[in-house]
Structures are given as C-alpha cells and as structure tokens.
Design a protein around this motif. Structure first.
Motif, PDB file in Angstrom:
ATOM      1  N   LYS A 258      -8.714  -3.807  -5.147  1.00  0.00           N
ATOM      2  CA  LYS A 258      -8.869  -2.967  -3.961  1.00  0.00           C
ATOM      3  C   LYS A 258     -10.057  -3.433  -3.118  1.00  0.00           C
TER       4      LYS A 258
ATOM      5  N   PRO B 205     -12.512  -4.186  -0.009  1.00  0.00           N
ATOM      6  CA  PRO B 205     -12.647  -3.539   1.301  1.00  0.00           C
ATOM      7  C   PRO B 205     -11.929  -4.323   2.395  1.00  0.00           C
ATOM      8  N   HIS B 206     -11.855  -5.633   2.231  1.00  0.00           N
ATOM      9  CA  HIS B 206     -11.113  -6.501   3.147  1.00  0.00           C
ATOM     10  C   HIS B 206     -10.855  -7.829   2.445  1.00  0.00           C
ATOM     11  N   PRO B 207      -9.725  -8.475   2.727  1.00  0.00           N
ATOM     12  CA  PRO B 207      -9.445  -9.771   2.087  1.00  0.00           C
ATOM     13  C   PRO B 207     -10.470 -10.860   2.388  1.00  0.00           C
ATOM     14  N   ARG B 208     -11.323 -10.645   3.391  1.00  0.00           N
ATOM     15  CA  ARG B 208     -12.386 -11.627   3.666  1.00  0.00           C
ATOM     16  C   ARG B 208     -13.478 -11.594   2.584  1.00  0.00           C
ATOM     17  N   ASP B 209     -13.501 -10.543   1.768  1.00  0.00           N
ATOM     18  CA  ASP B 209     -14.542 -10.367   0.763  1.00  0.00           C
ATOM     19  C   ASP B 209     -14.583 -11.566  -0.195  1.00  0.00           C
TER      20      ASP B 209
ATOM     21  N   THR C 212       0.797  -1.228   0.000  1.00  0.00           N
ATOM     22  CA  THR C 212       0.000   0.000   0.000  1.00  0.00           C
ATOM     23  C   THR C 212       0.831   1.281   0.000  1.00  0.00           C
TER      24      THR C 212
ATOM     25  N   ALA D  22      -3.560  -5.102   5.964  1.00  0.00           N
ATOM     26  CA  ALA D  22      -4.761  -5.805   6.407  1.00  0.00           C
ATOM     27  C   ALA D  22      -4.407  -7.256   6.683  1.00  0.00           C
TER      28      ALA D  22
ATOM     29  N   ARG E  68      -4.805  -1.435  -0.559  1.00  0.00           N
ATOM     30  CA  ARG E  68      -5.937  -0.981   0.233  1.00  0.00           C
ATOM     31  C   ARG E  68      -6.825  -0.051  -0.602  1.00  0.00           C
TER      32      ARG E  68
END
Length: 307
Positions: free
Chosen positions: A61, A63-67, A8, A89, A32
């Motif tokens: 990009k 919002p979070h790697p869990r997406d 980032t 993250a 990010r």
C-alpha cells in the motif's frame, strides 16, 4: 508466471479472484492506501486489500508508486507481469519497466473508444448499444498502449453504470486471465491501437450529474443511469438538492420540471414526454420511493424540480 496484481475498488475483485484461482503465481497485491470512510472518517482498507488478506496474499500500500521503498519491494518480488484493474494511480516509467512482460491493464471499453477514468458511464450516457473490455500493455500515455484482447457486451435499456460495470468486471476477469495465459505461452503479441474511433471518458463530477429537465426524456434517462450509483444524478426541490434514482418513460406531456403527483406515482416533465420517478434521496435522508416522498411534501403552486 509470477504476477503482482494491482487494483483498488470492488470492480477489481472478480479479476483478483480469477488470477488467484489460475495457474499463475500471485506473489503480492498492490492497492491504494487505507482511506477515510463513513461518518467517523475511520481509515478502512480497499476492497482489494480486504480480499487479498482473506486469500493470504501479501499487500502493498505505498502512498504513491514513485515511492523508492515500494519500487525496491516490487523489484525484489521479480514479477513476470503485473495485471491491473482500476488501481487508481499513475505508474512512473521506472515502475513500468520492472516486470518482464510489463503491466497489463483491463479497461472497461473497446479501446480506443472511451479512454479515461469513466468509460462505462460515458458509454451509457452517449447512448451506445455495445461496449466491452480490453486488455492492453500500459504505456506512459493514458490508455494508449497496444492491445491484447477484447470482449463485447450489449448495453441494456435499463442498465445503470453499476449494472454494466458488474457484468464487465466478471467477463473481463476471464479475458485478463486468458491474456496472461497467452503471454506466458509466448503466442500473444499486442497490437498498436489505431486512431480511428478514439474518444475520451474523463471522470464524471458531481456538477456533471445535475439534471436539466429541459432536455429530452431519453437523454435524461441516459444521464441518470450513467451517474448511478456514482456520483448520483441530482436535482433541486425548493432550493434543496435531492438525488434522483431510476426513471421510466410515460406518454404524458407536461412542462419541463413540472410535477404531476398521484397516489402511486410522480411524473416530472421534460422537453419531450414526462418521466416517472422511481426513487429519490432527499437531502439528509435515505433513498425512498418517489410516491412516498411526495406524500410527505406540501407542494406550492407551480412548484417544479430544478427550481
């Protein structure tokens, strides 16, 4: 190898450039999301996103790697390895499992020393003479994965965290590419970290950067350099916060926080010998030479920094 680079801030750019110029196939960049910046709080892309666009590399990009959508995208890219430099993250296990050779992080310390978000700052603050950078495979525990390689760098007496990070980012970029080369060739096996020498380097907060002029001069100097440029060491004058830039030693002895002002310099007392202020940033103003600041101030009797 097919690689997806994750990073980032500006410190990740040397590694991104080095990988782009290497024999590895850079298929995408993960960074990010755009963040508000400046007085207008306009959304701006990260330094890594800007550079990736210049290179013509697709940018992810999430919002979070869990997406879930991101995880599907990443799996479709079929990465062999994902090199990481200051992405920012936490990566869930299902994401760590996608690339064949995992995620290889470049961390700016000689692990296991200074695991955490601020290894460069803590190394300077602690008065270390040597630090470095380490490549390691990311696991669930913070910065605890097995290591591939290490480089060392001397900490200079005048280094700020920004100075040192810039050198480590350049040198570390070559270490990261060499690590990817070794993994691709099949002759580089990671080694588990040993518990000896383990230390932590949590993020330095604004309140941590508050200068205590009753400390010894050497300790204050290390604190200021460690907090430069971020979050910025600070004190108060007349009850108003003021940032403090580089300082230099003197042989003068005055009371902690006391000021001795001449036409060309401003000395401030510590528990040992006084320090000569280099630059200051008064509240709401730009950075300026300490002597210039002092010329525009009316000093009251016995007024001190940190009052």
């Amino acid at each position: 190898m097919r690689v997806v680079f994750a990073g980032t801030p500006a410190a990740a750019l040397p590694s991104l450039d080095a990988i782009a110029e290497s024999s590895h196939d850079l298929v995408a960049v993960l960074t990010r999301p755009d963040a508000p910046a400046g007085r207008g709080r306009r959304l701006v892309p990260s330094p890594v996103a800007v550079r990736a666009t210049e290179l013509g590399v697709p940018v992810l990009k999430p919002p979070h790697p869990r997406d879930p959508d991101f995880q599907t995208q990443l799996a479709a890219l079929r990465p062999d390895c994902c090199p990481v430099v200051a992405y920012g993250a936490l990566l869930p296990q299902e994401v760590l499992d996608i690339p064949t050779h995992g995620w290889v992080n470049l961390h700016f310390s000689c692990l296991p020393a200074y695991r955490g978000a601020a290894p460069v700052q803590h190394a300077i603050w602690a008065g270390e003479e040597i630090t470095g950078a380490t490549t390691f495979r990311i696991v669930k525990e913070l910065d605890a994965g097995p290591t591939y390689g290490v480089m060392t760098e001397r900490i200079r007496d005048t280094d700020t965290a920004g100075d040192l990070l810039a050198r480590l980012a350049e040198g570390g970029s070559q270490l990261l590419v060499a690590t990817l080369d070794g993994i691709a060739q099949g002759g580089l096996d990671p080694r588990e970290q040993q518990p000896e020498g383990l230390s932590l380097a949590p993020k330095i907060l604004v309140e941590d950067a508050h200068v205590n002029w009753s400390a010894p001069a050497a300790a204050i100097d290390r604190q200021i350099r460690a907090c430069t440029p971020d979050p910025g060491a600070w004190t108060t004058f007349g009850g108003v916060r003021m940032k403090v830039g580089r300082v230099s030693p003197s042989d003068v002895v005055i009371a902690p926080g006391a000021l001795e002002v001449t036409k060309s310099s401003v000395l401030v007392g510590t528990a040992t010998t006084a320090l000569r202020l280099g630059t200051v940033t008064p509240h709401g103003r730009k950075e300026m030479a300490a002597a210039d600041w002092a010329r525009g101030v009316t000093f009251e009797r016995d007024q001190r920094l940190g009052d």
